[in-house]
Design a protein around this motif. Structure first.
Motif, short mmCIF file in Angstrom:
data_model
loop_
_atom_site.label_atom_id
_atom_site.label_comp_id
_atom_site.label_asym_id
_atom_site.label_seq_id
_atom_site.Cartn_x
_atom_site.Cartn_y
_atom_site.Cartn_z
N THR A 16 7.11 -2.43 3.15
CA THR A 16 5.67 -2.65 3.12
C THR A 16 5.17 -2.96 1.72
O THR A 16 5.55 -2.30 0.76
N ASN A 17 4.32 -3.96 1.63
CA ASN A 17 3.65 -4.29 0.38
C ASN A 17 2.21 -3.79 0.52
O ASN A 17 1.41 -4.40 1.23
N LYS A 18 1.89 -2.68 -0.13
CA LYS A 18 0.57 -2.07 0.02
C LYS A 18 -0.54 -2.97 -0.52
O LYS A 18 -1.63 -3.02 0.05
N GLU A 19 -0.27 -3.67 -1.62
CA GLU A 19 -1.30 -4.54 -2.20
C GLU A 19 -1.65 -5.69 -1.26
O GLU A 19 -2.80 -6.07 -1.14
N ALA A 20 -0.65 -6.25 -0.61
CA ALA A 20 -0.88 -7.37 0.30
C ALA A 20 -1.18 -6.88 1.72
O ALA A 20 -1.49 -7.69 2.59
N THR A 21 -1.10 -5.59 1.93
CA THR A 21 -1.31 -4.94 3.24
C THR A 21 -0.52 -5.63 4.35
O THR A 21 -1.05 -5.93 5.41
N THR A 22 0.75 -5.87 4.07
CA THR A 22 1.64 -6.45 5.07
C THR A 22 3.05 -5.95 4.82
O THR A 22 3.30 -5.20 3.87
#
Length: 102
Positions: A16-22
């Motif tokens: 998961t990439n929290k900054e990109a929310t994906t």
């Protein structure tokens, strides 16, 4: 497609990439170039206090997981003709051990 996380991680944290929310699994599932791909997040126990829980035990746990149908009766990953493993770090070593021994 089976995503396998690395050491001191989990499926959610690893992919998961929290900054990109994906997440990588979400991106793959939404990319038409992959066709109808089934996605499974494969994991194993990893903790600083795991003592004698080595690669063999991690591979065994992962192998059991890819052999179980889910609550809805979806066939397990092992039932598919083609399986693609996407691995991070120790997940690659665990998966290699799994493939060599099963």
């Amino acid at each position: 497609m089976v995503f396998v996380h690395g050491f001191f991680s989990s499926s959610a944290a690893c992919w998961t990439n929290k900054e990109a929310t994906t997440s990588w699994p979400t991106l793959v599932a939404g990319d038409g170039r992959f066709g109808r791909v089934s996605i499974f997040l494969g994991g194993y126990f990893t903790d600083a206090n795991s003592e004698e829980y080595g690669v063999r035990e991690c591979a065994s746990q992962l192998f059991r997981a890819i052999g179980r149908a889910d609550e809805e009766g979806t066939p397990p990953p092992i039932a598919y003709k083609n399986i693609i493993f996407v691995c991070h770090s120790l997940g690659g070593i665990v998966t290699r051990y799994l493939l060599e021994n099963n």
